[in-house]
Design a protein around this motif. Sequence first.
Motif, PDB file in Angstrom:
ATOM      1  N   LEU A 186      42.029  47.562  21.153  1.00  0.00           N
ATOM      2  CA  LEU A 186      43.485  47.405  21.065  1.00  0.00           C
ATOM      3  C   LEU A 186      43.820  45.958  20.772  1.00  0.00           C
ATOM      4  CD1 LEU A 186      45.197  49.386  23.978  1.00  0.00           C
ATOM      5  CD2 LEU A 186      45.718  49.581  21.550  1.00  0.00           C
ATOM      6  N   GLN A 190      47.985  48.065  18.412  1.00  0.00           N
ATOM      7  CA  GLN A 190      47.386  49.147  17.653  1.00  0.00           C
ATOM      8  C   GLN A 190      45.900  49.235  17.945  1.00  0.00           C
ATOM      9  OE1 GLN A 190      49.531  51.429  16.250  1.00  0.00           O
ATOM     10  NE2 GLN A 190      48.687  51.179  14.221  1.00  0.00           N
ATOM     11  N   TRP A 191      45.388  50.454  17.929  1.00  0.00           N
ATOM     12  CA  TRP A 191      43.947  50.626  17.940  1.00  0.00           C
ATOM     13  C   TRP A 191      43.411  50.216  16.574  1.00  0.00           C
ATOM     14  CZ3 TRP A 191      40.977  51.299  22.041  1.00  0.00           C
ATOM     15  CH2 TRP A 191      41.566  51.813  23.213  1.00  0.00           C
ATOM     16  N   GLU A 235      46.830  57.766  25.939  1.00  0.00           N
ATOM     17  CA  GLU A 235      47.269  57.103  24.714  1.00  0.00           C
ATOM     18  C   GLU A 235      48.194  58.059  23.967  1.00  0.00           C
ATOM     19  OE1 GLU A 235      48.321  55.115  21.797  1.00  0.00           O
ATOM     20  OE2 GLU A 235      46.822  54.011  22.984  1.00  0.00           O
TER      21      GLU A 235
END
Length: 936
Positions: free
Chosen positions: A208, A247-248, A549
């Motif tokens: 992340l 964001q991943w 998530e």
Amino acid sequence: MDYQFKAIEQKWQKYWAENKSFKAETTSEKPKYYVLDMFPYPSGAGLHVGHPLGYIASDIFSRYKRLKGFNVLHPMGYDSFGLPAEQYAIQTGQHPALTTEENIATYRRQLDQIGFSFDWDREVRTSDPNYYKWTQWIFMQLFNSWYNLETQKAEDISSLIEVFQHAGNSAVKAACDEDVAIFLPTDWANYSEAEKQSILLKYRLTYLKESTVNWCPGLGTVLANDEVKDGFSERGGFPVEQKKMMQWSMRISAYAERLLQGLDTIDWPEPVKEMQRNWIGKSVGASVKFKVAASEGASDMDAQTAKYIEVFTTRVDTIFGVSFVVLAPEHEWVEELTTANQKDQIKAYIEQTKKKSELDRMADTKSVSGAFTGSYVINPVNQARIPIWIADYVLAGYGTGAVMAVPSGDQRDWLFAKHFNLPIIPILDAQQNLEEAADPTKEGQYINSDFINNLGYKEAVSYLHHWLEREGHGRAKINYRMRDAIFGRQRYWGEPIPVYFEDGVPHLIQPEELPLLLPEIDKYLPTETGEPPLGRADDWKPCKGDHYELSTMPGWAGSSWYWYRYMDADNKCEFASPEAINYWQDVDLYIGGSEHATGHLLYARFWNKFLKDRGFVQAEEPFKKLINQGMIQGRSNFVYRVVDETGRGTNKLVSFGLKNNYKTIPLHVDVNIVENDVLDIEKFKVFRPEFQDAEFMLENGKYVCGVEVEKMSKSKFNVVNPDVLIAQYGADTLRMYEMFLGPLEQSKPWNTNGIEGVFKFLRKFWRLFHNENWEFSVIDAEPTKAELKALHKIIKKVQEDIERFSFNTSVSSFMIAVNELTELKCNKRAILKDLIVVLSPYAPHICEELWQLMGEQDLSTAKYPVFNEDYLVEDEFAYPISINGKMKMNLNLGLALTEEEVKAAVLGNPQIQTYLDGKEPKKIIFVKGKIINLVI
């Protein structure tokens, strides 16, 4: 009976399905061959004639390889997560799974009726929980891995934790975030669990991080660069803006060098390789640190004497020519570096930049814009104060988000300097015309460059690399343009990410909890508080922790490993068994579009290399050979409406050949009501009821339509549905005609005008096996030399064509062969049986039927005929016989005959004696294998 294609094709499609004729065995003594098509997204429109082009080519190759004794795996499935189904769900409330199921049913029906030899027992769907369980599992392996730069491979995160426990991280060489702080083993021992997890997140292969993304409010999600065009989403045309979000991401950058080197080991089209090389963007240069200087009016700058802006440059030799430094507008230090006087200007410029996508910013090389922060840096080589600007041609995600600008050597910097009246410093005595443009030469000797003055390029670069490292201002460095891949979408219809959060720290769910299923929600929009749609789920809670998530995986997740699932599609314990992976290894032939060059094809290579590193697979590269099929373009038809003096349309339509006599406007017409460019007027009146009473001005009693080649699109009414053509001509005709259109790799316009010729060919082929009453009639007589020659020419030609993927030329050769055998009135079993086998990859239905009529069973187990070169050796020649230079006839004579034997045979021929009329030739001119001329 005449050629009854409908009954024949239905019969054999049913037979193949019931008998699983194309089932691949995972254990076989035969050599394996794995043929794969890029699996389709099942859209609501179904297939048009352009879609099956690559599938037909791969099917021909698969059938051919089976005939050549290979155990062929040729599967098919569906990339069934996607935005269109979710957009439809937003509009209608219908669950995307239901829409997807309906669309797949249409695709399956259409694929079946074209007669593909897919092993349907291995079908996969990326939206099936039994499939995405393993997509989630691979995500978990990535999360639990780090990339060791010393071993150049991914390793389990536990090995990194062990290093931290015993030695800290000062000696660790890893692909990781740039802001990792150095710590000792004692520090590690004293860190809290949350602190440890935060540090590990900087090393994990999926992590992340706050990133600048392409945010599309209209779609409610982040888009990849290749999904944005001119500042708008490619799907739907919604505005896209730059936005910072947590964001991943996946650390694909760790694999940059291996991805680059691997391109030299695979048989792919060079344009695709070049696109990937450019996307990876390897650069050899130097990293240089510019110290931030205090600037009058800057807040708290006096206390930050140790702050540095790091830049990467491939031209460190030009460092004495730096006259300004440029940061990306979204650079994290911009706000801090902006002085009070410049805040309004900087804020306005940042808002302006948000409206452009990164691709737009990279592509725009002509316009010049920027804003001065009010702050400065110190050039480490000469202590010069250099102003810090922001400009949209610098991107935060590329390199460090900062560049040193050398106007004398770089045209974009030169334009910027000219526009804002900044210094342009010459740095080489060979630079010319700097008042007119930058000169990037590396020739000559350095000037205005202090301790590298009078040196040449190579000596200057080498000296500066050593100087920067010695003085602590930088170092030589290899850089890659490719950034880590964003791995998340704020949408519903995608794989749930198998992560829950506890006190803000991400943790993996337990493996036994897989698959983490998509929950039911009331509607498919973000929540009122701006969370992704999964935030609407009422009872979707982890066993421990705060929440799951809420983003889902991107569209490329499921397609990044699907070829392995085909190897062992029903395995409930593993994504594929070691035995299956060991047998099938990799894909031998992959066919699909070049538009996936820097998307799917790059991500698939990345995941494959990772899976190999962790010991789950054996091949370094997933796809040995890649072929990009060309696009079949639409062939649009037009009618021409006469307009009056004011430009208004009348109720008159004029044929193409007459339109120049009038003022007209073209109107698209449905190509399915046009044949050989002649309009079916009655059907047109149904298609456009407003022209029910129109006057049609004809040519020779026909309304001829205009033609234009365009992209196949519903809006242009040029989409040709394969269902219509199959109903009219049959699947075998469609298969052969699509190949006949031109080379597989080239784009070409669809033109139905020629399909009738292919249908007539198949009917003529059918006729070879039947007498004049359409009764099956094949005899067991010995073939003649001419018949064997015709057969072995086509055996050789088709084998060579298929091996080099030149399918279009085979179709022409089949036509020639059938014409030759028809002229020879050949109905001999020994010839026609082999001809069936040779044609069967192209036209399998008709060939299966004739194979059965021959008394044989299951053509898929037949062997491809062995080519015999002896049958093509010419032992006769049809000599043109001329008398006094005038051609009279042809006479077949053996090429082994001597000149005297030839002359005797000629003079002994009764027909030639008639031409001579009792006269003796004065001379006989003989050229072996060419001509015979009698002079009388």
